[in-house]
Scaffold this motif. Structure first.
Motif, PDB file in Angstrom:
ATOM      1  N   GLN A  95     -16.857  14.505  -7.634  1.00 57.88           N
ATOM      2  CA  GLN A  95     -16.793  13.078  -7.325  1.00 57.88           C
ATOM      3  C   GLN A  95     -15.789  12.748  -6.228  1.00 57.88           C
ATOM      4  OE1 GLN A  95     -18.377  12.203 -11.770  1.00 57.88           O
ATOM      5  NE2 GLN A  95     -16.427  11.298 -11.225  1.00 57.88           N
ATOM      6  N   THR A  96     -14.741  13.532  -6.087  1.00 52.06           N
ATOM      7  CA  THR A  96     -13.810  13.296  -4.978  1.00 52.06           C
ATOM      8  C   THR A  96     -14.407  13.790  -3.657  1.00 52.06           C
ATOM      9  OG1 THR A  96     -12.627  15.357  -5.545  1.00 52.06           O
ATOM     10  CG2 THR A  96     -11.709  13.283  -6.368  1.00 52.06           C
ATOM     11  N   VAL A  97     -15.113  14.917  -3.681  1.00 53.02           N
ATOM     12  CA  VAL A  97     -15.772  15.394  -2.463  1.00 53.02           C
ATOM     13  C   VAL A  97     -16.807  14.386  -1.983  1.00 53.02           C
ATOM     14  CG1 VAL A  97     -17.484  17.094  -1.671  1.00 53.02           C
ATOM     15  CG2 VAL A  97     -15.354  17.866  -2.678  1.00 53.02           C
ATOM     16  N   LEU A  98     -17.470  13.734  -2.929  1.00 49.42           N
ATOM     17  CA  LEU A  98     -18.488  12.740  -2.575  1.00 49.42           C
ATOM     18  C   LEU A  98     -17.922  11.313  -2.507  1.00 49.42           C
ATOM     19  CD1 LEU A  98     -21.406  14.096  -4.788  1.00 49.42           C
ATOM     20  CD2 LEU A  98     -21.134  14.335  -2.317  1.00 49.42           C
ATOM     21  N   ALA A  99     -16.622  11.166  -2.800  1.00 52.85           N
ATOM     22  CA  ALA A  99     -15.951   9.857  -2.748  1.00 52.85           C
ATOM     23  C   ALA A  99     -16.656   8.820  -3.617  1.00 52.85           C
ATOM     24  CB  ALA A  99     -15.835   9.367  -1.305  1.00 52.85           C
ATOM     25  N   ILE A 100     -16.984   9.219  -4.844  1.00 56.06           N
ATOM     26  CA  ILE A 100     -17.660   8.309  -5.768  1.00 56.06           C
ATOM     27  C   ILE A 100     -16.645   7.745  -6.768  1.00 56.06           C
ATOM     28  CG2 ILE A 100     -19.421   8.100  -7.557  1.00 56.06           C
ATOM     29  CD1 ILE A 100     -20.956  10.331  -6.268  1.00 56.06           C
ATOM     30  N   PRO A 101     -16.516   6.429  -6.873  1.00 56.24           N
ATOM     31  CA  PRO A 101     -15.612   5.832  -7.865  1.00 56.24           C
ATOM     32  C   PRO A 101     -16.069   6.164  -9.283  1.00 56.24           C
ATOM     33  CG  PRO A 101     -16.300   4.223  -6.225  1.00 56.24           C
ATOM     34  CD  PRO A 101     -17.184   5.417  -6.047  1.00 56.24           C
ATOM     35  N   ALA A 102     -15.107   6.306 -10.184  1.00 52.31           N
ATOM     36  CA  ALA A 102     -15.464   6.678 -11.555  1.00 52.31           C
ATOM     37  C   ALA A 102     -14.538   6.015 -12.561  1.00 52.31           C
ATOM     38  CB  ALA A 102     -15.417   8.194 -11.717  1.00 52.31           C
ATOM     39  N   ILE A 103     -15.101   5.758 -13.742  1.00 57.98           N
ATOM     40  CA  ILE A 103     -14.317   5.404 -14.925  1.00 57.98           C
ATOM     41  C   ILE A 103     -14.231   6.673 -15.758  1.00 57.98           C
ATOM     42  CG2 ILE A 103     -14.212   4.008 -17.027  1.00 57.98           C
ATOM     43  CD1 ILE A 103     -15.855   1.871 -15.514  1.00 57.98           C
ATOM     44  N   TYR A 104     -13.032   7.209 -15.900  1.00 52.85           N
ATOM     45  CA  TYR A 104     -12.838   8.476 -16.593  1.00 52.85           C
ATOM     46  C   TYR A 104     -12.414   8.241 -18.044  1.00 52.85           C
ATOM     47  CZ  TYR A 104     -12.983  10.764 -12.026  1.00 52.85           C
ATOM     48  OH  TYR A 104     -13.371  11.233 -10.794  1.00 52.85           O
ATOM     49  N   ILE A 105     -13.074   8.983 -18.942  1.00 52.19           N
ATOM     50  CA  ILE A 105     -12.742   8.938 -20.370  1.00 52.19           C
ATOM     51  C   ILE A 105     -12.401  10.370 -20.779  1.00 52.19           C
ATOM     52  CG2 ILE A 105     -13.535   8.292 -22.682  1.00 52.19           C
ATOM     53  CD1 ILE A 105     -15.743   6.591 -21.163  1.00 52.19           C
ATOM     54  N   PRO A 106     -11.135  10.773 -20.672  1.00 48.90           N
ATOM     55  CA  PRO A 106     -10.771  12.171 -20.930  1.00 48.90           C
ATOM     56  C   PRO A 106     -11.101  12.595 -22.359  1.00 48.90           C
ATOM     57  CG  PRO A 106      -8.952  10.981 -19.918  1.00 48.90           C
ATOM     58  CD  PRO A 106      -9.973   9.957 -20.295  1.00 48.90           C
ATOM     59  N   PHE A 107     -11.548  13.841 -22.479  1.00 53.24           N
ATOM     60  CA  PHE A 107     -11.822  14.433 -23.785  1.00 53.24           C
ATOM     61  C   PHE A 107     -10.528  14.476 -24.578  1.00 53.24           C
ATOM     62  CE2 PHE A 107     -13.023  18.428 -26.259  1.00 53.24           C
ATOM     63  CZ  PHE A 107     -13.901  17.760 -27.101  1.00 53.24           C
ATOM     64  N   ALA A 108     -10.550  13.937 -25.790  1.00 52.12           N
ATOM     65  CA  ALA A 108      -9.315  13.786 -26.556  1.00 52.12           C
ATOM     66  C   ALA A 108      -8.830  15.089 -27.179  1.00 52.12           C
ATOM     67  CB  ALA A 108      -9.515  12.734 -27.648  1.00 52.12           C
ATOM     68  N   SER A 109      -9.734  16.030 -27.394  1.00 55.90           N
ATOM     69  CA  SER A 109      -9.350  17.293 -28.015  1.00 55.90           C
ATOM     70  C   SER A 109      -8.875  18.282 -26.957  1.00 55.90           C
ATOM     71  CB  SER A 109     -10.534  17.873 -28.797  1.00 55.90           C
ATOM     72  OG  SER A 109     -10.937  16.990 -29.812  1.00 55.90           O
ATOM     73  N   GLY A 110      -8.719  19.556 -27.365  1.00 56.02           N
ATOM     74  CA  GLY A 110      -8.245  20.571 -26.429  1.00 56.02           C
ATOM     75  C   GLY A 110      -6.741  20.495 -26.272  1.00 56.02           C
ATOM     76  N   ASN A 111      -6.234  20.916 -25.115  1.00 60.22           N
ATOM     77  CA  ASN A 111      -4.784  20.926 -24.902  1.00 60.22           C
ATOM     78  C   ASN A 111      -4.329  19.795 -23.980  1.00 60.22           C
ATOM     79  OD1 ASN A 111      -5.703  21.786 -22.447  1.00 60.22           O
ATOM     80  ND2 ASN A 111      -4.697  23.774 -22.484  1.00 60.22           N
ATOM     81  N   GLY A 112      -5.149  18.754 -23.862  1.00 59.33           N
ATOM     82  CA  GLY A 112      -4.768  17.602 -23.068  1.00 59.33           C
ATOM     83  C   GLY A 112      -4.966  17.768 -21.576  1.00 59.33           C
ATOM     84  N   GLU A 113      -5.710  18.818 -21.174  1.00 58.19           N
ATOM     85  CA  GLU A 113      -5.838  19.104 -19.750  1.00 58.19           C
ATOM     86  C   GLU A 113      -6.621  18.028 -18.998  1.00 58.19           C
ATOM     87  OE1 GLU A 113      -9.356  21.368 -21.577  1.00 58.19           O
ATOM     88  OE2 GLU A 113      -7.257  20.960 -22.075  1.00 58.19           O
ATOM     89  N   GLN A 114      -7.599  17.386 -19.671  1.00 61.47           N
ATOM     90  CA  GLN A 114      -8.412  16.408 -18.933  1.00 61.47           C
ATOM     91  C   GLN A 114      -7.599  15.189 -18.500  1.00 61.47           C
ATOM     92  OE1 GLN A 114     -12.291  15.314 -20.267  1.00 61.47           O
ATOM     93  NE2 GLN A 114     -13.044  17.413 -20.164  1.00 61.47           N
ATOM     94  N   ARG A 115      -6.709  14.731 -19.351  1.00 64.47           N
ATOM     95  CA  ARG A 115      -5.881  13.580 -18.952  1.00 64.47           C
ATOM     96  C   ARG A 115      -4.950  13.975 -17.810  1.00 64.47           C
ATOM     97  NH1 ARG A 115      -2.469   9.407 -22.851  1.00 64.47           N
ATOM     98  NH2 ARG A 115      -1.862   7.984 -21.153  1.00 64.47           N
ATOM     99  N   GLU A 116      -4.428  15.188 -17.857  1.00 57.57           N
ATOM    100  CA  GLU A 116      -3.569  15.655 -16.772  1.00 57.57           C
ATOM    101  C   GLU A 116      -4.365  15.848 -15.482  1.00 57.57           C
ATOM    102  OE1 GLU A 116      -0.636  18.620 -17.424  1.00 57.57           O
ATOM    103  OE2 GLU A 116      -0.520  18.261 -19.570  1.00 57.57           O
ATOM    104  N   ASN A 117      -5.628  16.271 -15.618  1.00 58.32           N
ATOM    105  CA  ASN A 117      -6.468  16.476 -14.429  1.00 58.32           C
ATOM    106  C   ASN A 117      -6.560  15.233 -13.553  1.00 58.32           C
ATOM    107  OD1 ASN A 117      -7.071  19.104 -15.216  1.00 58.32           O
ATOM    108  ND2 ASN A 117      -9.136  18.627 -15.944  1.00 58.32           N
ATOM    109  N   ILE A 118      -6.625  14.067 -14.184  1.00 53.79           N
ATOM    110  CA  ILE A 118      -6.878  12.842 -13.413  1.00 53.79           C
ATOM    111  C   ILE A 118      -5.627  12.005 -13.161  1.00 53.79           C
ATOM    112  CG2 ILE A 118      -9.302  12.542 -14.007  1.00 53.79           C
ATOM    113  CD1 ILE A 118      -8.330  10.555 -16.180  1.00 53.79           C
TER     114      ILE A 118
END
Length: 360
Positions: free
Chosen positions: A270-293
């Protein structure tokens, strides 16, 4: 014959970068043999053969997140998987290993180290996983998508399919919308929850449709192969649910706004294509999705809704806020595009071919 093995499995977030690199390697070295090492339990069992790439199987060695019997058996399972990976690399006379994390990578890294085969690690998440943290200690080259994931790694972005990284959204938009049965002139929201869907996001979207129908928009929703279309949603003609989207490049071309998880692959596309997004990070795991964005959100390239806060009212309000502002979409698009990094597949391929050549 030069032979390069790519270790990747589990989810599309690990498999797609490996496939992109496999294609780039073959394009740069036509006489090079490339195959992917995976397990029986991941999506690689279907995705890799479908793309015409050879798949070699080793046992899965998942790392338990809690103290249980599986944790105590891990050293034995990891030893067995490493021995099998070692025999595979030896039999195939592998000259370089490229790993993308996940369970399958660690035994392949350990096997390559034992045999003296050069290793390349690519870390896609802001918070590096255990396999890549270990593998990076003895790798010849370490790449990362996000700065600061692994100390000393080179930030190159995410290897992407050329169909996405070279997509001309504007030129493709009309045909893309037509292919999904969408109106050509309506603002379009694309919703997906990752390679396997997201049941909770699906539920919230269903609950949002009554309000969304008042906004003169349309929704293309990939619900995931394991989920069923809610029969109650069939009364809304602006809502277009599908089980799975094979050609994501067309879905992106059709979209003005995306509602999605925050996996590294999704962010890269989505950044390569410059597309706006509403992100809903996956709550499980080690928290990497929230850190990603975190940096993308801070710079205005996306909007964040935590899963714990997600309701139909909040989601509709956020979509309305973005669409009703004359400049909001354009501003988000510009900010997202500033985070784009291109040609990671080419950089990994060049490094792999150089290391493989030096090893022979």
């Amino acid at each position: 014959m030069t032979v390069i093995a790519l270790a990747a499995g589990g989810t599309a977030g690990h498999i797609e970068p490996a496939l992109a690199c496999a294609k780039a390697i073959k394009e740069k070295g036509s006489s090079v043999e490339v195959f992917i090492v995976g397990t029986e339990k991941g999506l690689e069992r279907t995705i890799v053969p479908q793309r015409g790439v050879e798949l070699a199987i080793i046992p899965s060695t998942p790392m338990p997140r809690k103290v249980n019997l599986s944790l105590f058996s891990l050293p034995f399972r990891l030893f067995a998987a490493t021995r099998i990976a070692q025999q595979l690399l030896r039999d195939r006379k592998v000259d370089c290993v490229v790993g993308f994390g996940a369970y399958v990578s660690l035994p392949v890294y350990l096997a390559a180290k034992k045999l003296g085969v050069p290793i390349i690690v690519h870390e896609g998440n802001k918070k590096a996983g255990l396999a890549n943290r270990i593998g990076s200690r003895f790798a010849k080259q370490v790449f990362q998508m996000f700065p600061g994931s692994i100390k000393g790694a080179l930030t190159i972005g995410m290897p992407l399919r050329r169909e996405i990284s070279t997509l001309d959204k504007d030129a493709t938009r009309l045909n893309a919308r037509k292919s999904f049965g969408l109106a050509s002139d309506k603002k379009t929201v694309l919703v997906f929850g990752g390679s396997q869907g997201a049941a909770f996001i699906n539920q919230v979207i269903s609950e949002s449709l009554e309000q969304l129908q008042k906004m003169d928009i349309q929704v293309l929703h990939s619900i995931g192969n394991k989920n069923r279309v809610d029969e109650a949603t069939k009364i809304y003609d602006f809502y277009h649910p599908v089980s799975y989207i094979e050609k994501m490049e067309l879905a992106y071309a059709a979209a003005d706004l995306v509602v999605c998880r925050a996996g590294a692959m999704t962010i890269a596309e989505q950044t390569v294509l410059a597309i706006p997004a509403i992100y809903i990070p996956f709550a499980s795991g080690n928290g990497e999705q929230r850190e990603n964005i975190s940096e993308l959100i801070k710079d205005g390239g996306g909007s964040l809704i935590l899963e714990s806060d997600l309701t139909s009212n909040l989601l509709v309000s956020r979509i309305r806020e973005i669409f009703e502002s004359p400049t909001k979409l354009a501003q988000m698009s510009l900010a997202a595009g500033k985070h784009a990094l291109r040609d990671a597949d080419q950089k990994v391929a060049e490094s792999a071919l150089a290391l493989a050549s030096a090893h022979k």
